[in-house]
Design a protein around this motif. Sequence first.
Motif, PDB file in Angstrom:
ATOM      1  N   THR A  47      -9.506  -3.611  11.193  1.00  0.00           N
ATOM      2  CA  THR A  47      -9.870  -2.372   9.877  1.00  0.00           C
ATOM      3  C   THR A  47      -8.847  -3.331   9.202  1.00  0.00           C
ATOM      4  N   VAL A  48      -9.212  -2.244   8.751  1.00  0.00           N
ATOM      5  CA  VAL A  48      -8.139  -2.862   7.005  1.00  0.00           C
ATOM      6  C   VAL A  48      -7.754  -1.631   6.353  1.00  0.00           C
ATOM      7  N   THR A  49      -6.245  -1.577   6.185  1.00  0.00           N
ATOM      8  CA  THR A  49      -5.570  -0.291   5.438  1.00  0.00           C
ATOM      9  C   THR A  49      -5.864  -0.882   3.949  1.00  0.00           C
ATOM     10  N   ILE A  50      -6.470  -0.330   3.321  1.00  0.00           N
ATOM     11  CA  ILE A  50      -6.215  -0.646   1.673  1.00  0.00           C
ATOM     12  C   ILE A  50      -5.882   0.944   0.737  1.00  0.00           C
ATOM     13  N   ARG A  51      -4.636  -0.038   0.374  1.00  0.00           N
ATOM     14  CA  ARG A  51      -4.242   0.523  -0.781  1.00  0.00           C
ATOM     15  C   ARG A  51      -4.424   0.739  -2.346  1.00  0.00           C
ATOM     16  N   ASP A  52      -4.726   2.249  -2.692  1.00  0.00           N
ATOM     17  CA  ASP A  52      -4.661   1.905  -4.078  1.00  0.00           C
ATOM     18  C   ASP A  52      -4.093   1.777  -4.983  1.00  0.00           C
ATOM     19  N   MET A  53      -3.579   0.758  -5.664  1.00  0.00           N
ATOM     20  CA  MET A  53      -2.547   0.939  -6.183  1.00  0.00           C
ATOM     21  C   MET A  53      -2.150   1.756  -7.573  1.00  0.00           C
ATOM     22  N   ASP A  54      -2.902   2.020  -8.151  1.00  0.00           N
ATOM     23  CA  ASP A  54      -2.994   2.776  -9.347  1.00  0.00           C
ATOM     24  C   ASP A  54      -2.542   4.494  -8.893  1.00  0.00           C
ATOM     25  N   SER A  55      -3.379   5.092  -7.843  1.00  0.00           N
ATOM     26  CA  SER A  55      -3.808   6.575  -7.361  1.00  0.00           C
ATOM     27  C   SER A  55      -2.438   6.694  -6.490  1.00  0.00           C
TER      28      SER A  55
END
Lengths: 461, 461
Positions: free
Chosen positions: B430-438
Motif C-alpha cells: 500500500t501507499v499512504t497518501i496525504r493531501d497537503m491541502d486538506s
Amino acid sequence: MSEFGQTKGTNDYFAGEADARREMEQTFRENFRNFGAQEVIPPAIESADLLNSKSSEELREEGLFYTFTPKSFNVLNEAAEEGKSVEELNPQDFIDTGLRFDGTVGVSRVMAENKDVSKPAKWFYNIPVWRYEDTGEDRLREFWQSGIEYLGTEQLAHDAEAVALANQQLEDVGLEDAYFELNNRKFISGVLDEYSIPQSQEQGALTILDKLDKKERSELLDEAENDKGIDRGKFEDVLLFLNSDYGFSDLDILRQQFEGNQAAQEGIDELEKLRSYLESYDAADSVEFSPTLARGLDYYTGIVFEGFHEDADSSIAGGGRYDDLISDIGGEATPGVGFALGNDRIIDVLEENGEWDEDMPGARVYMIPVTDNQEDLEYAIEASTDIRQNGMETDIDFSGRSIGQAFSYVDNQDIPYAAVVGPDEREAETVTIRDMDSGEEYEIPSSQAGQKLGEVRDRVN
Amino acid sequence: MSEFGQTKGTNDYFAGEADARREMEQTFRENFRNFGAQEVIPPAIESADLLNSKSSEELREEGLFYTFTPKSFNVLNEAAEEGKSVEELNPQDFIDTGLRFDGTVGVSRVMAENKDVSKPAKWFYNIPVWRYEDTGEDRLREFWQSGIEYLGTEQLAHDAEAVALANQQLEDVGLEDAYFELNNRKFISGVLDEYSIPQSQEQGALTILDKLDKKERSELLDEAENDKGIDRGKFEDVLLFLNSDYGFSDLDILRQQFEGNQAAQEGIDELEKLRSYLESYDAADSVEFSPTLARGLDYYTGIVFEGFHEDADSSIAGGGRYDDLISDIGGEATPGVGFALGNDRIIDVLEENGEWDEDMPGARVYMIPVTDNQEDLEYAIEASTDIRQNGMETDIDFSGRSIGQAFSYVDNQDIPYAAVVGPDEREAETVTIRDMDSGEEYEIPSSQAGQKLGEVRDRVN
C-alpha cells in the motif's frame, strides 16, 4: 546557393525536421518533469577559464570552439602600443569567453553561484552545445543535448534513477533496444592502483582508456608510454585485465580478487547496489557492467555510464557521478550525478530504423479564396479565425493562383482539408469544405466551420 | 559564488523560471503552428561575412559578439613566420564566424540555400541571439526571440497576418494592452525624396531616424550632418514633418500632399490596404500609423512595425518586409516579411504586472520512505513508477531524513501530495497518501495510487 554558405559542422533544420526535433525535445521534457525535475536554461557563453578548467584533456589539446569577444581588438591595439612583436603575443590572452561544450559545466556553475537553492535539485536541460571538432558525418560542431543533473545528493538511488530515466527517454522516443554500459571510476582507480600505476598518472590513464573503442591497442600503449609517462608493461596488464569478459554476475569474484583494495571494493559495492535499484526501476535488463568504460571528461568520480544502440557507431547517451565538480569551481561541496542524451545521434538511429517521422504538415486546413479581390481575401481571413480557435491549424492562400493550382498544393502538402470561399460563400456567409481524403464536399455556415473541423481534429492527428 | 562568474550580459534561468519561459515558448509555438507555420532551427553560428553584410550600421560600428575559431592561432602563427609586425595584423582576418544577432538573417540564409522549398513558406523560430552591447538592466548580450518569417510572398495580406499574429501572441501570454506602431519604408523614402535628401543618404537617414526615441533632436541633427553628410536644414524639415501627429485617419491628406511622389503614394496605399486587412484579423484596434518609425536594420524595404507596451522602456516586438534580403545574400529573388518577439522584455512587462508565474513546482507527488533501508527505498521506487505513468510528476526522497523534515520540504515546495511508504506499507503493498491541502490521509493499495492520483491531476494543475 547563398554566397555565404552554412558554417562547417552546423545543420539547418526546417520544414518538418525542426518540428519533429521539438516534439522529441518535448517528450524528453515531459519525462524529466515526470520525475519531478525542473528545467534550467544556462547561457551558451561561459568564461573561457571555466570551460578550460573542466573540459577533457582531449578537448583542451584539440581546442574548443572558442568565442573571443572584441577583446582581441584591444589585445592587438595594446600590443602595438607597447611595441610588442607578434611572437610575444599569447593566444590565450585573446580568449575571454567560450561556447559551452556540454550542459554539466554550465549548470554546475549556476548551482555554485546560487547557494540557496534547496537540494537535492533535479535540473534538466534541452540545449545546443559546441565543440571545435574535425567534422564528419557523425561529428557536428553544433549539436543538441537533453540531459539532467541531480545536484546535492550522494544517494546511489539517484545514480540508478539517472540510468533508468535515460533508458526511459530512449524507449519513449522509439529506441526499445538501447542498452547501457556501466562502470565505476572508483573501481578503475582500484584496478590502476592494484597494477601499481601511480595516482598522478590516473587521469592520463583514464583518457587513454576512453579511446579503447577508437584506436588500436598498440597505439594506445604508445600514447600511454610516450604522452602520459605510464609504464607500458603495467598498462598492458591493466588493459588485459579490464578487457576480460566480466559482467554483473562476476562482481563476487572481483570482490574476492581485490580484497583489501578499498577503492575497488567501494566501486564493486556501489555497482552491486546500483543494479539492485535498477531492478526496482525495471531497467536492470538494459544495463551491463563494462570494466573498460572510463568516460573522457575529467570531472567524474564514481558511477559512469553510456547508452548504446547497435545501429549507432558511438554512444548515444552518457553520464556519471561528479562529486567534486561544484566545489572545484568554487561552490559549496555539492555532490552530483547526471547524464546527457545525444539528440542528433538518437535521431540518426531512429532515421535508420524508419522510426523518425518528419512528415509534419504545417497546416491542417488550407483556405482557398477563389478570387484575389480584397473583400474575398478579407472574408477568407475572417472565416479562418474561427477555425483556428477550434484548434485546426489553418493557412490561407493569398497568392491569387487558380483553384486547380491551389488544390494541387493541398494534395502535395498532405493537408487534410481545403476550405474554399468566393463571392457566393461570402454573401451566404458559408465555407465550402473539401475532405481531401474522401473527396467529399459540403457547404456549411462559416460560424460552424470551426466547430465542425475541430471535431475531426483528433481523427487527423 | 563560483570563482568563474557568470558572463556579462547573460542570465541563468532555473527552478521555475526556465519552466515558465519554456511554457511561454510553447504558447508561441502553438500559435505559430495555428497559422500553418513550421518551425526552423537555424545554427547559432553563421559566417562573419553574412552577419556583417546584413546587420545594421549601428551593430557594425559597435561590434557584434563575434566568435573567432582557432583560426586566430593560425593567423598569429603565420604572421610570426612571415615576420609581420603587430601593426600589420588586420583584426578582420581573425574573424571567421559569428553568433547570429537575429533570426531573420540565418533563416534567410537557409532559404537561399534550399531553393526547392515550396513557397510561400512560413517558418517560425524560438532561439537565443547574441549582441555585444553595453550591458544594462535592459541590455542583454544573450537574449531570446520568438519570431516568424513569411518567405516567397509579396502579398500584403501576409504583412497584415504578421502584425495580427504578433498581436495575438502578446495577447495570449497576457499582454492585452500592447499596441503596434506601423510605417512603410516606401513612405519614408518618398518623404526623404520630397525634402531633396539624395537616395545615397537614405540609409544614413534611416539609421538616425531609428534613434529618435533615444537621443535629443540636436544630437541627431549633428550626427546627420557630421557622420552622414546630410544637409542639416533639409533633415530638420524631415524631422519636423515626420514628427507631426499623423495617424491612419490622415492617410488621405498625406496622399494629396505627396501627389506625384510615387514612393510615398505606394507607401500610403499599402498602409491603407494593410489596415483594412487588419480589420479582418480583428487587430486594427491595436495598431497606429507612426510616420517616424524606421527600424534600424538595413534590410527592410516596405512595411515596418514595432510592438510596445506602456510598461516597457523600448519595443517588445518588431518586424517588417525585406524583399531583397535573400537575393542580396545570393539566393533567388524571394520577397519576405516577418517579425520577432523580444521574449525577455515581454517577461519583464509581465513580471511588472504580476502576471508572470514562475511558481511551478517540480513534483506533484513527493514519495517519502520512512526508513532508508534499501528495500524500503526500492519499494518507494516501484510505487512511484505507477503514479508517474498516470501523469503525476513524482519525486522520491532518498535522503533518509526524518519524516518531519520531509513534510516541511513538501510544504515549502508547494507540492500538493505526499506519499508515505515504510515497512508496513511495503508488506501490505500500500501507499499512504496525504493531501497537503486538506490534511486528509488515506492508505490505498499501491496498484491504485497511480489511478487515484491521476484522477485529481486536473484539479491541481
